[in-house]
Design an enzyme around this catalytic site. Structure first.
Site, PDB file in Angstrom:
ATOM      1  N   SER A 191     -12.075   8.190  10.122  1.00 29.36           N
ATOM      2  CA  SER A 191     -12.143   7.287  11.280  1.00 29.36           C
ATOM      3  C   SER A 191     -12.596   8.057  12.514  1.00 29.36           C
ATOM      4  CB  SER A 191     -10.770   6.677  11.568  1.00 29.36           C
ATOM      5  OG  SER A 191     -10.384   5.837  10.524  1.00 29.36           O
ATOM      6  N   ARG A 276       2.451   5.580  11.066  1.00 29.77           N
ATOM      7  CA  ARG A 276       2.662   4.284  10.394  1.00 29.77           C
ATOM      8  C   ARG A 276       3.262   3.246  11.329  1.00 29.77           C
ATOM      9  NH1 ARG A 276       4.392   7.292   4.791  1.00 29.77           N
ATOM     10  NH2 ARG A 276       2.220   7.584   4.177  1.00 29.77           N
ATOM     11  N   GLN A 312       4.960 -32.786  10.670  1.00 27.15           N
ATOM     12  CA  GLN A 312       6.050 -31.891  10.247  1.00 27.15           C
ATOM     13  C   GLN A 312       5.555 -30.856   9.234  1.00 27.15           C
ATOM     14  OE1 GLN A 312       9.333 -33.178   7.705  1.00 27.15           O
ATOM     15  NE2 GLN A 312      10.721 -32.698   9.386  1.00 27.15           N
ATOM     16  N   GLU A 396      -3.383   5.116   6.133  1.00 32.96           N
ATOM     17  CA  GLU A 396      -2.107   5.797   6.449  1.00 32.96           C
ATOM     18  C   GLU A 396      -1.054   5.486   5.375  1.00 32.96           C
ATOM     19  OE1 GLU A 396      -0.867   6.499  10.371  1.00 32.96           O
ATOM     20  OE2 GLU A 396      -2.882   6.398  11.212  1.00 32.96           O
TER      21      GLU A 396
HETATM   22  C1  FAD Z   1     -11.293   2.093   7.193  1.00 30.68           C
HETATM   23  C2  FAD Z   1     -10.611   3.309   6.687  1.00 30.68           C
HETATM   24  C3  FAD Z   1     -10.263   4.313   7.584  1.00 30.68           C
HETATM   25  C4  FAD Z   1      -9.649   5.489   7.126  1.00 30.68           C
HETATM   26  N1  FAD Z   1      -9.410   6.508   8.005  1.00 30.68           N
HETATM   27  C5  FAD Z   1      -8.997   7.716   7.519  1.00 30.68           C
HETATM   28  C6  FAD Z   1      -8.941   8.875   8.374  1.00 30.68           C
HETATM   29  O1  FAD Z   1      -9.197   8.788   9.570  1.00 30.68           O
HETATM   30  N2  FAD Z   1      -8.573  10.058   7.833  1.00 30.68           N
HETATM   31  C7  FAD Z   1      -8.267  10.195   6.515  1.00 30.68           C
HETATM   32  O2  FAD Z   1      -7.943  11.292   6.096  1.00 30.68           O
HETATM   33  N3  FAD Z   1      -8.311   9.117   5.681  1.00 30.68           N
HETATM   34  C8  FAD Z   1      -8.682   7.892   6.152  1.00 30.68           C
HETATM   35  N4  FAD Z   1      -8.765   6.808   5.305  1.00 30.68           N
HETATM   36  C9  FAD Z   1      -8.429   6.970   3.891  1.00 30.68           C
HETATM   37  C10 FAD Z   1      -7.176   6.205   3.490  1.00 30.68           C
HETATM   38  O3  FAD Z   1      -6.040   6.842   3.977  1.00 30.68           O
HETATM   39  C11 FAD Z   1      -7.204   6.067   1.958  1.00 30.68           C
HETATM   40  O4  FAD Z   1      -8.213   5.124   1.658  1.00 30.68           O
HETATM   41  C12 FAD Z   1      -5.871   5.618   1.407  1.00 30.68           C
HETATM   42  O5  FAD Z   1      -4.920   6.637   1.495  1.00 30.68           O
HETATM   43  C13 FAD Z   1      -5.976   5.156  -0.057  1.00 30.68           C
HETATM   44  O6  FAD Z   1      -6.669   6.079  -0.823  1.00 30.68           O
HETATM   45  P1  FAD Z   1      -7.844   5.582  -1.809  1.00 30.68           P
HETATM   46  O7  FAD Z   1      -8.771   4.754  -1.000  1.00 30.68           O
HETATM   47  O8  FAD Z   1      -8.392   6.778  -2.479  1.00 30.68           O
HETATM   48  O9  FAD Z   1      -7.126   4.633  -2.849  1.00 30.68           O
HETATM   49  P2  FAD Z   1      -6.334   5.110  -4.161  1.00 30.68           P
HETATM   50  O10 FAD Z   1      -5.399   6.199  -3.827  1.00 30.68           O
HETATM   51  O11 FAD Z   1      -7.321   5.331  -5.252  1.00 30.68           O
HETATM   52  O12 FAD Z   1      -5.493   3.800  -4.461  1.00 30.68           O
HETATM   53  C14 FAD Z   1      -6.030   2.658  -5.148  1.00 30.68           C
HETATM   54  C15 FAD Z   1      -4.862   1.754  -5.554  1.00 30.68           C
HETATM   55  O13 FAD Z   1      -3.964   2.478  -6.413  1.00 30.68           O
HETATM   56  C16 FAD Z   1      -2.651   2.400  -5.905  1.00 30.68           C
HETATM   57  N5  FAD Z   1      -1.916   3.648  -6.190  1.00 30.68           N
HETATM   58  C17 FAD Z   1      -2.356   4.933  -6.087  1.00 30.68           C
HETATM   59  N6  FAD Z   1      -1.376   5.793  -6.375  1.00 30.68           N
HETATM   60  C18 FAD Z   1      -0.277   5.047  -6.661  1.00 30.68           C
HETATM   61  C19 FAD Z   1       1.068   5.340  -7.017  1.00 30.68           C
HETATM   62  N7  FAD Z   1       1.517   6.605  -7.118  1.00 30.68           N
HETATM   63  N8  FAD Z   1       1.931   4.298  -7.240  1.00 30.68           N
HETATM   64  C20 FAD Z   1       1.515   3.008  -7.142  1.00 30.68           C
HETATM   65  N9  FAD Z   1       0.257   2.685  -6.782  1.00 30.68           N
HETATM   66  C21 FAD Z   1      -0.625   3.673  -6.554  1.00 30.68           C
HETATM   67  C22 FAD Z   1      -2.817   2.217  -4.407  1.00 30.68           C
HETATM   68  O14 FAD Z   1      -1.668   1.632  -3.818  1.00 30.68           O
HETATM   69  C23 FAD Z   1      -4.032   1.299  -4.338  1.00 30.68           C
HETATM   70  O15 FAD Z   1      -3.627  -0.027  -4.504  1.00 30.68           O
HETATM   71  C24 FAD Z   1      -9.344   5.619   5.747  1.00 30.68           C
HETATM   72  C25 FAD Z   1      -9.666   4.590   4.857  1.00 30.68           C
HETATM   73  C26 FAD Z   1     -10.319   3.461   5.305  1.00 30.68           C
HETATM   74  C27 FAD Z   1     -10.696   2.389   4.306  1.00 30.68           C
END
Ligand code: FAD
Length: 414
Positions: A191, A276, A312, A396
């Protein structure tokens, strides 16, 4: 009469309050017990000032910024000028010197008008400024904080293509060479990268130690080898840029390590716990802003000879959503007050973020339904709130990750 009731009746309540009705309620540690929606004079002033700023300087640009996926310079400049990018920084750095709770109110007010602008303010105040103030050396604070208060945006680089929820399996490496380090790797989803002047980069200095090798580096934007990639074309919060950032033999002096070598994972966890609450405030403001746009419409729109608000079937749905909003607000404010008074808040922060994101999803979806066809068009801002809210369940820490954090706390409590 059951025995327990009989004994209760026989022994009248002996507790008599020792304080007069006019005295404030004080907890045993001297903290004033007030309703959660009670603000200090300073908090109220800041909240009103931000409301005015958001309505006058942000609202007219929201649609354009969303369509162009670009934050207007005047908005960024305005945030700095109003002191909203340095809310908790001390006056010695040019900051506003206000409380963490003030930050939460500011984020909420901005998100009512534009959640993307609220994110810019949220990340600067709860993540990057705080990394400097909590872990930075005097030299680092003196170098960066006056600029963070004036015109420099910070960016937090943790996530990678292969490590999102499992953030500490990151692959970016930092190799020590004398009194500097060489960083190689690639970050994803960063971001504010488009506008940032400084990056906090989590890199592993000793992969053999696993997450205990993760170290946080302060990297200036113009450092050779740091490349900001093409910004993502996103569903929501489009005015806030999200870019990949790559590091190719990026040379960083040892003095740019934040805190201790190998402690980066702790700093990231610590910052995200507080952050958060900021995201909860963003989701809360977003949902309230959407609700505030919608309810007047339901009172004006006439069908079957009366306003649709008067059915309602509508009132019960509206009252239900208003109640969810109130609950999300109380969770968010409570977590913020706990954090600012130094009490444990990790479980409460996760609950607030998880719940506020759920409530934002419900509220924005319902608001579109209540507006009927026009809610589905870009003539009203409702569809934008609906798109913007989805990110609350992802960054986050995803909603599943929040639930895991809550469950971990519960496991210790029982
Ligand atoms: C618009 C945007 C801004 C962002 N900004 C930043 C930033 O400034 N800096 C930064 O470092 N990151 C940033 N992020 C990254 C963000 O923090 C991650 O996208 C997020 O942590 C999820 O990781 P992932 O996308 O790899 O999803 P994944 O980790 O692959 O997750 C996919 C799905 O699997 C589920 N899952 C994964 N592990 C588990 C578990 N142990 N138990 C149950 N469910 C699980 C998740 O809940 C989710 O539903 C940003 C992301 C977006 C989209």
């Amino acid at each position: 009469m059951p025995a327990y009731l009989a004994s209760w009746k026989a022994s009248p309540c002996v507790f008599v309050s020792s304080k007069s009705g006019l005295m404030p309620n004080l907890a045993s540690d001297g903290v004033v017990c007030a309703p959660l929606q009670t603000f200090t004079e300073e908090e109220t002033m800041l909240k009103n000032m931000v409301k005015k700023f958001a309505q006058e300087r942000v609202a007219p640009l929201v649609q354009k910024m969303d369509e162009n996926s670009k934050m207007e310079e005047s908005v960024i400049k305005g945030l700095f000028e109003q002191g909203l990018m340095s809310i908790e920084l001390g006056e010695e750095y040019g900051g506003t010197g206000a409380s963490f709770f003030s930050t939460i109110l500011v984020v909420e007010e901005l998100a009512k008008v534009d959640p993307a602008v609220a994110l810019l303010c949220e990340l600067q105040n709860t993540l990057t400024n705080k990394l400097f103030t909590v872990y930075g050396t005097e030299e680092q604070k003196r170098t960066y904080l006056p600029r963070a208060a004036k015109d420099m945006i910070g960016s937090f680089c943790l996530s990678e293509a292969g490590s999102g929820s499992d953030a500490f399996s990151l692959k970016t490496r930092a190799e020590k060479k004398g009194d500097y380090y060489i960083i190689n790797g690639s970050k994803m989803w960063i971001s504010l990268a488009e506008y940032a002047g400084v990056f906090f980069v989590m890199a592993n200095t000793d992969p053999a130690l696993g997450y205990r090798g993760i170290t946080c580096f302060i990297v200036d934007r113009n450092t050779e080898g740091l490349q900001i990639g093409k910004k993502e074309n996103k569903l929501g919060i489009r005015a806030s840029s999200t870019c990949p950032v790559t590091f190719e033999n990026v040379k960083v002096p040892e003095t740019n390590i934040l805190g201790q070598v190998g402690q980066g994972y702790k700093y990231a966890i610590g910052m995200l716990n507080g952050g958060r609450i900021g995201i909860a405030a963003q989701m809360l403001g977003l949902a309230q802003g959407c609700f505030d746009h919608t309810i007047p419409y339901t009172k004006e729109r006439v069908q079957f000879g009366k306003s649709i608000f008067d059915f309602q079937g509508m009132q019960h749905q509206i009252a239900h959503v208003a109640t969810q909003l109130e609950a999300a607000r109380l969770l968010t404010y409570n977590a913020a007050r706990l954090a600012e008074t130094g009490r444990p808040f990790i479980k409460e922060a996760s609950m607030a973020k998880y719940y506020a994101a759920e409530v934002a999803t419900l509220t924005t979806s319902k608001c579109i339904e209540w507006m009927g066809g026009v809610g589905f068009t870009k003539d009203y801002p409702i569809e934008k709130y609906y798109r913007d809210c989805k990110i609350g369940t992802i960054y986050e820490g995803t909603s599943n990750i929040q639930l895991s954090t809550i469950a971990k706390s519960l496991a210790q409590e029982y």
